[in-house]
Scaffold this active site. Structure first.
Site, PDB file in Angstrom:
ATOM      1  N   HIS A 123       0.827  -1.210   0.000  1.00  0.00           N
ATOM      2  CA  HIS A 123       0.000   0.000   0.000  1.00  0.00           C
ATOM      3  C   HIS A 123       0.863   1.263   0.000  1.00  0.00           C
ATOM      4  CE1 HIS A 123       1.124   0.750   4.179  1.00  0.00           C
ATOM      5  NE2 HIS A 123       0.989  -0.561   4.351  1.00  0.00           N
ATOM      6  N   GLU A 178      -2.258  -7.052   7.073  1.00  0.00           N
ATOM      7  CA  GLU A 178      -0.915  -7.031   7.654  1.00  0.00           C
ATOM      8  C   GLU A 178      -0.829  -7.871   8.923  1.00  0.00           C
ATOM      9  OE1 GLU A 178       2.204  -7.000   7.553  1.00  0.00           O
ATOM     10  OE2 GLU A 178       2.748  -4.881   7.278  1.00  0.00           O
TER      11      GLU A 178
END
Length: 197
Positions: A8, A83
């Site tokens: 990201h 994550e």
């Protein structure tokens, strides 16, 4: 087919080197610009994508939405791509972790594949959900896919593929915001050792 694994764009916590983990942060302005550049680079390189899969986390979804608008592809949110949870260490710098959790950090640093941060996940936990998510994409895909995910996940996968000790992940893999690397999807379906207990 190939999976293009992209991290990201930048967040405020990335900018000050604080551990994010499962904390659901937003892109900052730099991160939004990086997401635009991600889409532009894919267009400039004429990479034809069948789809975009994205983590459930806001920073990843925002990155995928911006890049997807440029590419004309609506991202698909997929569980398992988020994550690694870093538990009580989230929001801290690594220096703060070493100072506040010396014993826990020493144990984690010795064997991060199997020892989690307090209240968090270890790298094996990440592989146990990340690899099946990638395999699910590969099983249903006919062409290449962009997967917008997180640095910890990508680093864990690369360490397993290349046989790098997991305590050396940080030294070997510097995955920058909104950059991608390619993984052959066929290699994932054959590598059941990913899912070791």
């Amino acid at each position: 087919m190939k999976l293009l694994l992209a991290r990201h764009g930048q967040t405020d916590w990335n900018a000050v080197l604080h551990i994010q983990g499962s904390t659901d942060t937003d892109l900052n302005e730099t991160g939004r610009q990086q997401a635009l550049l991600l889409g532009q680079r894919l267009l400039e390189q004429s990479i034809a994508l069948e789809g975009i899969a994205v983590s459930t986390m806001r920073r990843a979804r925002q990155t995928a939405d911006i890049a997807g608008q440029m590419l004309g592809i609506c991202p698909t949110v997929l569980d398992g791509l988020e994550e690694m949870c870093m538990g009580r260490w989230e929001g801290l710098s690594w220096d703060e972790v070493r100072a506040q959790y010396p014993a826990e950090y020493a144990a984690w640093d010795k064997s991060p594949r199997h020892i989690p941060a307090p209240g968090g996940e270890c790298y094996q936990d990440v592989l146990n959900r990340f690899v099946p998510a990638l395999q699910k994409i590969a099983a249903q895909a006919r062409g290449d896919w962009l997967v917008v995910t997180h640095s910890g996940n990508i680093a864990a996968l690369l360490a397993e593929i290349h046989g790098i000790p997991f305590r050396e992940v940080g030294a070997h893999y510097k995955i920058r915001n909104a950059e991608w690397l390619c993984v052959d999807a066929g290699s994932l379906s054959a590598k059941t050792p990913f899912l070791r207990a």
